[in-house]
Design a protein around this motif. Structure first.
Motif: not given
Ligand SMILES: Cc1cc2nc3c(=O)[nH]c(=O)nc-3n(C[C@H](O)[C@H](O)[C@H](O)COP(=O)(O)OP(=O)(O)OC[C@H]3O[C@@H](n4cnc5c(N)ncnc54)[C@H](O)[C@@H]3O)c2cc1C
Ligand code: FES
Lengths: 109, 358
Positions: A91, A97-98, A101, A103, A108, B55, B91, B93, B98, B101-102, B104-105, B139, B240, B276-280
């Motif tokens: 893409f 969205v991720m 974020v 680090l 964060v 997020n 969201s 991933f 990721d 990250k998630a 930590r968030l 997340t 998301s 994106m739509a068909v990927h999600y």
């Protein structure tokens, strides 16, 4: 047309509902669309736009040639998502969205 | 129509109309909203309208967003049904990196009271069975949701009018004169005067600022959205990237392009959005797209809201932001406090326009 006449068949919006938003200051087809959903249905206003134009004309005395047309948008007639998709999973303009974020030193930001 | 007002708000989108409504709840002094077209013709009428918190970064901005999201239930009680749904936000991933990250968030946000769960693949699929089975995790937070932006602005406007606020639409402001103790606002339909002036011109804020010789660093960032035909309810959460509206339509998109004020939709981004739509959610393949639309975000140069007094000009205020749907209940509340009492219950110094002067 009387108050209960259906102007937009796809979204079932009556004369009365459109009249009400016109009285409230809506002026163009797109104003009416955002407030009532008239024109947002599967036909994308192909059926209702001329009826709405005549209502705008009647209520506001705007000459027909000065009433802006609704904004037509792709794909004009409904098509399946798989027809549009190219099966790529990389893409550029579309974000996740991720990804936003970040680090910093394992924390964060 | 009167010519003299206590307060004039330029811009009747979700931000300007929320300020007008909240102000009208607290004061009987005359308020006028001016809009160059009709409210909803700007960004507020072409948005995804997620009420989104979990997020957002950094944490102080997420916290600010949370306070606003918390106001929604009360707001809907006051102004009427705006189709606000606290669905919870998910969201997904698709790579293990990721997850780090998630985690930590989630740890960091625990401290400010935003509960985030990091879901395993199985948990994510259990919550949202139509997600791509290749998902690695997600997340999740119960705080997020979505709202119908058309209804929201319409309800703000109706409630404000009921409390005496006047709207003058299809009326562009072309000039602003600063006089001792008042402003003269020159519009296509004549001149108005006011004590307090609020600039809520969204993506046009930079242009509005020029009228008062103030630099409001707002840029344009286009987003394109696909709308499907109404489908029977099958998505449980605001994801998301996509969400299912009350009437069954799925709104898909999270794209960003710098294209100035050009509101065209383009095939390349439409295709990426379809990918994106068909990927999600692979089963969306068979859903029909009825319409694509685009909107132009008002994007402050550093990404954060610009709120509050404009230093150096008495009684001049600005409210310009991205994520204005999420933030509108709080912005309306705080700007009202600022105008009527001179201070806000939640600090907004961080969002002052003076930060750009440095
Ligand atoms: C594709 C997309 C997706 C989005 N998704 C989300 C989301 O999920 N959640 C979220 O919270 N936010 C989202 N946003 C952002 C959100 O929609 C905006 O932040 C919000 O609508 C801004 O509201 P506003 O009132 O500031 O702007 P607007 O609605 O644009 O209002 C500004 C008004 O000012 C008027 N105006 C400007 N100049 C003048 C002038 N000279 N004289 C008179 N009037 C003037 C305009 O006519 C306009 O009506 C999204 C935006 C886009 C484009
Ligand atoms: S009749 Fe109005 S959208 Fe089809």
């Amino acid at each position: 047309m009387d108050k209960s006449t259906i102007i937009c068949r796809c979204e079932e919006i009556s004369y009365e509902e459109i009249e009400e938003v016109l009285t409230n200051g809506a002026t163009t087809f797109d104003d009416i669309k955002r407030l009532t959903r008239c024109g947002m249905g599967p036909c994308q206003s192909k059926i209702c736009h001329s009826l709405v134009a005549s209502m705008i004309h009647e209520k506001t005395n705007t000459p027909y040639f000065q009433i802006p047309l609704p904004r037509m948008r792709m794909p004009l007639s409904p098509i399946k998502l798989e027809t549009l998709a190219t099966n790529s999973t990389s893409f550029s303009s579309v974000k996740s969205v991720m990804d936003e974020v970040e680090l910093e030193d394992g924390k964060v930001r | 129509m009167d010519r003299s007002y206590e307060t004039i708000i330029i811009g009747g989108g979700v931000v300007g109309s929320s300020i007008a409504y909240h102000l009208s709840e607290q004061t009987k002094e005359a308020v006028l909203v001016l809009d160059q077209k009709f409210p909803l013709s700007g960004t507020s009428g072409s948005t995804q309208a997620w009420v989104w918190v979990h997020n957002k970064t950094p944490s102080w901005y997420a916290e600010f967003s949370m306070y606003s999201a918390e106001l929604y239930s009360y707001l809907s009680k006051k102004i009427g049904d705006v189709e606000f749904k606290r669905t919870g936000g998910l969201s997904p991933f698709f790579n293990e990196a990721d997850r780090e990250k998630a985690v930590r968030l989630a740890e960091a946000y625990e401290q400010i009271g935003i509960k985030i769960k990091v879901l395993s693949r199985e948990e994510a699929l259990e919550k949202e069975p139509f997600l791509n089975p290749d998902v690695v995790g997600a997340t999740y937070s119960a705080i997020d949701g979505n709202v119908n932006p058309f209804r929201l602005v319409d309800r703000y406007m109706r409630a404000a009018k009921k409390n005496g606020v006047q709207y003058s639409t299809y009326n562009k402001v072309t000039e602003i004169q600063k006089m001792p103790g008042k402003f003269i606002v020159v519009s296509e339909k004549g001149e108005f005067s006011c004590k307090n002036l609020i600039l809520a011109g969204g993506t046009w804020s930079r242009e509005l600022g020029k009228l008062v010789d103030v630099n409001i660093p707002i840029n344009q960032l286009r987003g394109q959205i696909l709308v499907t035909e109404p489908l029977k309810p099958f998505l449980n959460y605001t994801i998301s990237g996509l969400r299912q509206a009350f009437n069954g339509e799925v709104l898909i998109g999270y794209s960003m392009e710098q294209e100035g004020f050009n509101r065209a939709t383009t095939l390349d981004v439409i295709q990426e959005t379809a990918n994106m739509a068909v990927h999600y959610v692979p089963s969306l393949k068979k859903a029909k797209v009825v319409r694509a639309f685009s909107g132009i975000r008002a994007m402050p140069e550093d990404g954060f809201p610009i709120l509050g007094k404009i230093p150096g000009v008495e009684n001049l205020y600005v409210a310009a932001t991205h994520s204005g749907v999420t933030l509108s209940p709080l912005i309306g509340t705080l700007m009202t406090e600022l105008i009527l009492e001179g201070e806000t219950s939640i600090p907004i110094d961080r969002y002052s326009i003076s930060r750009f002067a440095k």
